[in-house]
Design an enzyme around this catalytic site. Structure first.
Site, PDB file in Angstrom:
ATOM      1  N   LYS A   4       0.757   7.029 -24.330  1.00 33.06           N
ATOM      2  CA  LYS A   4       1.569   7.434 -23.163  1.00 33.06           C
ATOM      3  C   LYS A   4       0.837   7.132 -21.852  1.00 33.06           C
ATOM      4  O   LYS A   4       1.427   6.581 -20.925  1.00 33.06           O
ATOM      5  CB  LYS A   4       1.903   8.941 -23.220  1.00 33.06           C
ATOM      6  CG  LYS A   4       2.707   9.353 -24.436  1.00 33.06           C
ATOM      7  CD  LYS A   4       3.035  10.827 -24.434  1.00 33.06           C
ATOM      8  CE  LYS A   4       1.833  11.739 -24.539  1.00 33.06           C
ATOM      9  NZ  LYS A   4       1.091  11.651 -25.806  1.00 33.06           N
ATOM     10  N   ARG A  59       7.112  19.438 -23.444  1.00 32.87           N
ATOM     11  CA  ARG A  59       6.555  19.450 -24.793  1.00 32.87           C
ATOM     12  C   ARG A  59       7.350  20.384 -25.713  1.00 32.87           C
ATOM     13  O   ARG A  59       7.107  20.414 -26.897  1.00 32.87           O
ATOM     14  CB  ARG A  59       5.153  20.037 -24.758  1.00 32.87           C
ATOM     15  CG  ARG A  59       4.039  19.108 -24.413  1.00 32.87           C
ATOM     16  CD  ARG A  59       3.662  18.241 -25.555  1.00 32.87           C
ATOM     17  NE  ARG A  59       2.250  18.091 -25.764  1.00 32.87           N
ATOM     18  CZ  ARG A  59       1.406  17.451 -24.958  1.00 32.87           C
ATOM     19  NH1 ARG A  59       1.819  16.933 -23.848  1.00 32.87           N
ATOM     20  NH2 ARG A  59       0.142  17.341 -25.289  1.00 32.87           N
ATOM     21  N   ARG A  77     -11.781   6.838 -28.118  1.00 32.11           N
ATOM     22  CA  ARG A  77     -11.278   7.087 -26.758  1.00 32.11           C
ATOM     23  C   ARG A  77     -12.362   7.675 -25.856  1.00 32.11           C
ATOM     24  O   ARG A  77     -13.052   8.613 -26.209  1.00 32.11           O
ATOM     25  CB  ARG A  77     -10.098   8.059 -26.801  1.00 32.11           C
ATOM     26  CG  ARG A  77      -9.710   8.504 -25.383  1.00 32.11           C
ATOM     27  CD  ARG A  77      -8.337   9.025 -25.223  1.00 32.11           C
ATOM     28  NE  ARG A  77      -7.967  10.076 -26.144  1.00 32.11           N
ATOM     29  CZ  ARG A  77      -6.730  10.529 -26.251  1.00 32.11           C
ATOM     30  NH1 ARG A  77      -5.771  10.015 -25.500  1.00 32.11           N
ATOM     31  NH2 ARG A  77      -6.442  11.477 -27.105  1.00 32.11           N
ATOM     32  N   ARG A  88     -13.008  13.554 -25.203  1.00 32.30           N
ATOM     33  CA  ARG A  88     -12.273  14.816 -25.067  1.00 32.30           C
ATOM     34  C   ARG A  88     -12.633  15.763 -26.206  1.00 32.30           C
ATOM     35  O   ARG A  88     -12.693  15.348 -27.358  1.00 32.30           O
ATOM     36  CB  ARG A  88     -10.764  14.539 -25.068  1.00 32.30           C
ATOM     37  CG  ARG A  88     -10.268  14.020 -23.739  1.00 32.30           C
ATOM     38  CD  ARG A  88      -8.839  13.541 -23.740  1.00 32.30           C
ATOM     39  NE  ARG A  88      -7.881  14.345 -24.465  1.00 32.30           N
ATOM     40  CZ  ARG A  88      -6.569  14.098 -24.478  1.00 32.30           C
ATOM     41  NH1 ARG A  88      -6.080  13.081 -23.775  1.00 32.30           N
ATOM     42  NH2 ARG A  88      -5.753  14.843 -25.175  1.00 32.30           N
ATOM     43  N   ARG A 119      -2.957  18.996 -33.398  1.00 35.95           N
ATOM     44  CA  ARG A 119      -2.071  18.516 -32.322  1.00 35.95           C
ATOM     45  C   ARG A 119      -0.887  17.747 -32.916  1.00 35.95           C
ATOM     46  O   ARG A 119       0.240  17.842 -32.414  1.00 35.95           O
ATOM     47  CB  ARG A 119      -2.862  17.621 -31.349  1.00 35.95           C
ATOM     48  CG  ARG A 119      -3.771  18.430 -30.439  1.00 35.95           C
ATOM     49  CD  ARG A 119      -4.873  17.582 -29.822  1.00 35.95           C
ATOM     50  NE  ARG A 119      -4.377  16.536 -28.951  1.00 35.95           N
ATOM     51  CZ  ARG A 119      -5.083  15.449 -28.616  1.00 35.95           C
ATOM     52  NH1 ARG A 119      -6.301  15.269 -29.088  1.00 35.95           N
ATOM     53  NH2 ARG A 119      -4.560  14.551 -27.819  1.00 35.95           N
TER      54      ARG A 119
END
Ligand code: G5P
Ligand code: MG
Length: 231
Positions: A33, A108, A142, A175, A186
């Site tokens: 995203k 969400r 990431r 993160r 998640r």
């Protein structure tokens, strides 16, 4: 996997003509995203609002909100709806009526989507569908620049200097919610709370789905689609 896209209805295109671009991008954690949003911002006159980036900045700056939401982000749980609606509502309001915007990470839940439709109705929704094994691989590599939200991945868009942001030279971080355990939570949470949001927008006829395993293969159809709404 080949990119596939369902045909755009002339109704949804007509609806957007003359209106400001008010869009939402949906997709599971690490579906791309943020990456797709930054390409949209580079190519079109659109402002990007990422709920996760805003929350992470609050945590980094140790604001009152930051200390309130940190435990949710660390565990990969959703921040309460009222907090999110107030935060994103304020961001959208600050842009004014004529600014084109793209919301990433919000809504969400169906409660958030309902509230958004009441306050600032959206006119298109992009849904990224990426296989889960691809997602799990991506989170391992990431790295993010917290102040800007710029995101990197080793082997895809690696930083020019390892561990440093390309524009500022500041340090990149991983993160705390990118561990396999938290990502698993998640993804479950996404299925439970956010897949109903996809159904919600499907019913209103404004959702467009893009399937693929890489952002590069999905981007040309996303770009063509967005170009029908904004220049
Ligand atoms: P966030 O920040 O909204 P998520 O879980 O929705 O978090 P996330 O993890 O930010 O989404 P993304 O933006 O979809 O993922 O993906 P991305 O960062 O662009 O890409 C993922 C990685 O893959 C990057 O390293 C990128 O470089 C790489 N990549 C992209 N494309 C490719 C490719 O083609 N190939 C390869 N190899 N790599 C690629 O929310 C975080 C938390 O905030 C709270 C919650 O606690 C949430 O868990 N929160 C909310 N809570 C309640 N309500 C809300 N509305 C909330 N919003 C946030
Ligand atoms: Mg993101």
């Amino acid at each position: 996997m080949m990119t596939s896209v369902t045909t755009v209805t002339s109704t949804s295109v007509r609806r957007a003509v003359g209106a400001a671009f008010r869009a939402v991008i949906l997709g599971a954690p690490a579906s791309g995203k943020g990456t797709v949003s930054s390409r949209i911002v580079k190519n079109f006159n659109v402002k990007h609002i990422s709920s996760g980036d805003i929350l992470r900045r609050h945590i980094m700056q140790k604001t009152e909100l930051g200390s309130e939401v940190k435990r949710y982000l660390d565990r990969g749980e959703l921040v309460p709806d009222e907090t999110m609606v107030a935060l994103i509502g304020k961001e959208v309001e600050s842009l004014g009526e004529t600014t084109n915007w793209l919301l990433d990470g919000f809504p969400r839940t169906v409660a958030q989507a309902d509230r958004l439709q009441q306050l600032y109705p959206v006119n298109l929704v992009i849904n990224l569908v990426v296989p889960h094994p691809v997602i799990l691989k991506r989170v391992e590599g990431r790295w993010v620049h917290l102040p800007s939200g710029r995101v990197y991945n080793i082997g895809f868009n690696a930083p020019k200097v390892p561990g440093k942001d390309d524009l500022t030279g500041e340090s990149l971080v991983q993160r705390p919610d990118d561990t396999p355990e938290v990502v698993g939570r998640r993804l479950k949470d996404y299925a439970k709370n956010t897949e109903p949001v996809i159904e919600y927008y499907k019913k209103s006829g404004i959702l467009q789905e893009f399937h693929g395993s890489t952002t590069d293969e999905m981007w040309p159809s996303i770009k063509d689609y967005v170009a029908q709404f904004v220049s």
